[in-house]
Scaffold this motif. Structure first.
Motif, short mmCIF file in Angstrom:
data_model
loop_
_atom_site.label_atom_id
_atom_site.label_comp_id
_atom_site.label_asym_id
_atom_site.label_seq_id
_atom_site.Cartn_x
_atom_site.Cartn_y
_atom_site.Cartn_z
N PRO A 13 0.89 -1.32 0.14
CA PRO A 13 -0.01 0.06 0.16
C PRO A 13 0.87 1.12 -0.03
CG PRO A 13 -0.74 -1.70 1.76
CD PRO A 13 0.52 -1.95 1.15
N GLY A 14 2.21 1.21 0.45
CA GLY A 14 2.85 2.41 0.54
C GLY A 14 3.43 2.76 -0.64
N VAL A 15 3.65 2.02 -1.83
CA VAL A 15 4.23 2.17 -2.88
C VAL A 15 3.26 3.09 -4.11
CG1 VAL A 15 5.29 1.21 -5.00
CG2 VAL A 15 5.65 0.07 -2.83
N GLY A 16 3.80 4.15 -4.33
CA GLY A 16 3.03 4.83 -5.31
C GLY A 16 3.77 5.29 -6.56
N VAL A 17 4.85 4.72 -6.79
CA VAL A 17 5.77 4.91 -7.92
C VAL A 17 5.75 3.97 -9.19
CG1 VAL A 17 7.34 6.31 -6.44
CG2 VAL A 17 7.83 3.83 -6.86
N LEU A 18 4.99 2.98 -8.85
CA LEU A 18 4.86 1.91 -9.93
C LEU A 18 3.53 2.41 -10.79
CD1 LEU A 18 5.92 -1.27 -8.21
CD2 LEU A 18 7.10 0.01 -9.97
N ALA A 19 3.81 3.25 -11.76
CA ALA A 19 2.59 3.75 -12.55
C ALA A 19 1.65 2.58 -12.86
CB ALA A 19 3.10 4.70 -13.59
N ASP A 20 2.20 1.65 -13.62
CA ASP A 20 1.54 0.69 -14.28
C ASP A 20 0.77 -0.35 -13.35
OD1 ASP A 20 3.81 0.99 -16.99
OD2 ASP A 20 1.91 1.98 -16.62
N VAL A 21 1.25 -0.43 -12.33
CA VAL A 21 0.54 -1.43 -11.33
C VAL A 21 0.11 -0.80 -9.98
CG1 VAL A 21 1.46 -3.68 -12.15
CG2 VAL A 21 2.95 -2.26 -10.56
N PRO A 22 -0.80 0.16 -10.19
CA PRO A 22 -1.12 0.86 -8.75
C PRO A 22 -1.70 -0.18 -7.76
CG PRO A 22 -2.75 1.50 -10.57
CD PRO A 22 -1.52 0.45 -11.14
N PRO A 23 -1.97 0.45 -6.54
CA PRO A 23 -2.65 -0.41 -5.52
C PRO A 23 -4.14 -0.67 -5.91
CG PRO A 23 -1.82 1.62 -4.47
CD PRO A 23 -1.27 1.39 -5.91
N MET A 137 -13.16 14.47 -18.24
CA MET A 137 -13.35 14.38 -17.06
C MET A 137 -13.89 12.72 -16.92
SD MET A 137 -15.50 16.49 -13.99
CE MET A 137 -17.21 16.16 -15.22
N LEU A 138 -14.81 12.34 -17.45
CA LEU A 138 -15.29 11.26 -17.32
C LEU A 138 -14.31 10.15 -17.85
CD1 LEU A 138 -18.17 9.63 -17.03
CD2 LEU A 138 -18.46 9.84 -19.40
N ARG A 139 -13.50 10.41 -18.82
CA ARG A 139 -12.72 9.26 -19.30
C ARG A 139 -11.65 9.00 -18.27
NH1 ARG A 139 -7.52 9.02 -22.87
NH2 ARG A 139 -7.45 10.97 -22.53
N ARG A 140 -11.28 9.81 -17.66
CA ARG A 140 -10.10 10.07 -16.45
C ARG A 140 -10.45 9.51 -15.21
NH1 ARG A 140 -5.45 12.47 -16.73
NH2 ARG A 140 -5.32 13.18 -14.80
N ALA A 141 -11.68 9.72 -14.92
CA ALA A 141 -12.56 9.18 -13.69
C ALA A 141 -12.78 7.68 -14.07
CB ALA A 141 -13.89 9.66 -13.42
N ARG A 142 -13.05 7.37 -14.83
CA ARG A 142 -13.17 5.79 -15.57
C ARG A 142 -11.93 4.87 -15.50
NH1 ARG A 142 -17.53 6.49 -20.24
NH2 ARG A 142 -19.53 6.27 -18.85
N VAL A 143 -10.92 5.72 -15.90
CA VAL A 143 -9.53 4.91 -16.01
C VAL A 143 -9.10 4.82 -14.61
CG1 VAL A 143 -7.13 5.33 -16.69
CG2 VAL A 143 -8.94 5.65 -18.39
N ALA A 144 -9.34 5.67 -13.70
CA ALA A 144 -8.74 5.84 -12.48
C ALA A 144 -9.15 4.32 -11.44
CB ALA A 144 -9.16 7.20 -11.52
N VAL A 145 -10.49 4.14 -11.76
CA VAL A 145 -10.89 2.94 -11.05
C VAL A 145 -10.85 1.77 -11.69
CG1 VAL A 145 -12.36 4.28 -9.57
CG2 VAL A 145 -13.08 3.40 -11.59
N GLU A 146 -10.10 1.57 -12.97
CA GLU A 146 -10.23 0.55 -13.77
C GLU A 146 -9.15 -0.58 -12.95
OE1 GLU A 146 -8.58 1.52 -17.53
OE2 GLU A 146 -10.66 1.87 -18.41
N THR A 147 -8.20 -0.10 -12.27
CA THR A 147 -7.26 -1.05 -11.55
C THR A 147 -7.85 -1.23 -9.94
OG1 THR A 147 -5.77 1.01 -11.13
CG2 THR A 147 -5.18 -0.37 -12.83
N GLY A 148 -9.07 -0.81 -9.72
CA GLY A 148 -9.51 -1.10 -8.34
C GLY A 148 -9.89 0.25 -7.61
#
Length: 287
Positions: A13-23, A137-148
């Motif tokens: 949970p503490g790692v925020g630099v791995l852009a392609d594999v976010p928590p 805005m809608l596109r970015r919001a949807r992408v933001a939760v694609e990984t959970g």
């Protein structure tokens, strides 16, 4: 061995630099509106002074969705590459908001994800469904939760540009109501929390503000459920008439965080099971 290390880091949970594999255990906030959300704290003569208050310091537990839709560790200025190219960006309320949530211990997730979308000088009509700003805005919001994760709230700070003409000021309430309904429907979150700071009083030197009070009354008068009002009036302005100073942005970020925490969205209730919903409906019909 290298692949195993990457997977272990991604799960932390503490790692925020791995852009392609976010928590996946993150709560996401959309930051939208115009210049005071995009951040003009510390910007003088279209140049940012580079000063970052302690409340806005980067944290491994605060991520930003970049212009090219990757997650990275968030840092000021959050809206770099998002706001219009001809506008210098500085400190906004987003980092102070995220850090305040984490300090409270009630963020509701191990990681806070910020989705900057604000663009300076934009009117409410430019954010209506069907416009480029709304679509992005809608596109970015949807992408933001694609990984959970989940969307915690839309933080919306806009209105100064609608104080110039009567037609815009008079339509503000209706347009804001439609924006809230549309974004909730398109995201599939019918009770999405929207926190809206009221437009600040702008001075005559800016050429804005003739209908400031009309817009403020419209903002305060929105009756939709889960739309919260935070009054930014009285926060110090750095240019005398329009933009919040760096310290004011920190104050606003803390106010937004308190508003979010006050209304229980850090620990949302689980939805009622389907069988209980049917029983409640039957009771309502037959009683």
């Amino acid at each position: 061995m290298l692949l195993l290390l990457v997977l272990l880091l991604a799960a932390s949970p503490g790692v925020g630099v791995l852009a392609d594999v976010p928590p996946s255990n993150k709560v996401v906030f959309i930051l939208a509106g115009q210049s005071n959300m995009a951040g003009r704290g510390g910007v003088v003569a279209n140049r940012w002074d580079g000063r970052v208050p302690a409340d806005c310091a980067p944290s491994p537990a605060v991520l930003r969705l970049t212009p090219d839709l990757r997650w990275e560790q968030a840092r000021e200025p959050l809206h770099q590459g998002i706001d219009a190219a001809n506008h210098a960006v500085g400190v906004g309320p987003g980092m102070a908001f995220a850090n305040a949530l984490l300090r409270s211990g009630r963020a509701g997730a191990a990681v806070v994800g910020l989705v900057p979308c604000a663009v300076g000088g934009t009117r409410m009509a430019e954010w209506a469904k069907g416009t480029d700003l709304y679509a992005e805005m809608l596109r970015r919001a949807r992408v933001a939760v694609e990984t959970g994760g989940r969307i915690g709230a839309l933080l919306w700070y806009q209105g100064e540009s609608d104080t110039v003409r009567w037609s815009d000021a008079n339509e503000y309430g209706r347009r804001m109501g439609m924006l809230v309904r549309d974004i909730r429907a398109d995201l599939g979150i019918p009770h999405l929390l929207v926190i809206q700071p009221a437009t600040i009083k702008v001075g005559l030197a800016s050429g804005l503000g003739q209908y400031t009070q009309v817009v403020r009354e419209a903002q305060k008068g929105i009756k939709l459920r889960n739309v919260r009002f935070v009054d930014a009036m009285g926060l110090p302005l750095q240019d005398g008439h329009l933009h919040l100073s760096t310290q004011a942005q920190v104050q606003l970020g803390n106010m937004l965080a308190q508003s979010y925490l006050n209304y229980g969205h850090a620990h949302p209730q689980a939805p009622k099971p389907w069988w209980l919903q049917i029983m409640l409906l039957c009771c309502f019909v037959f009683l």
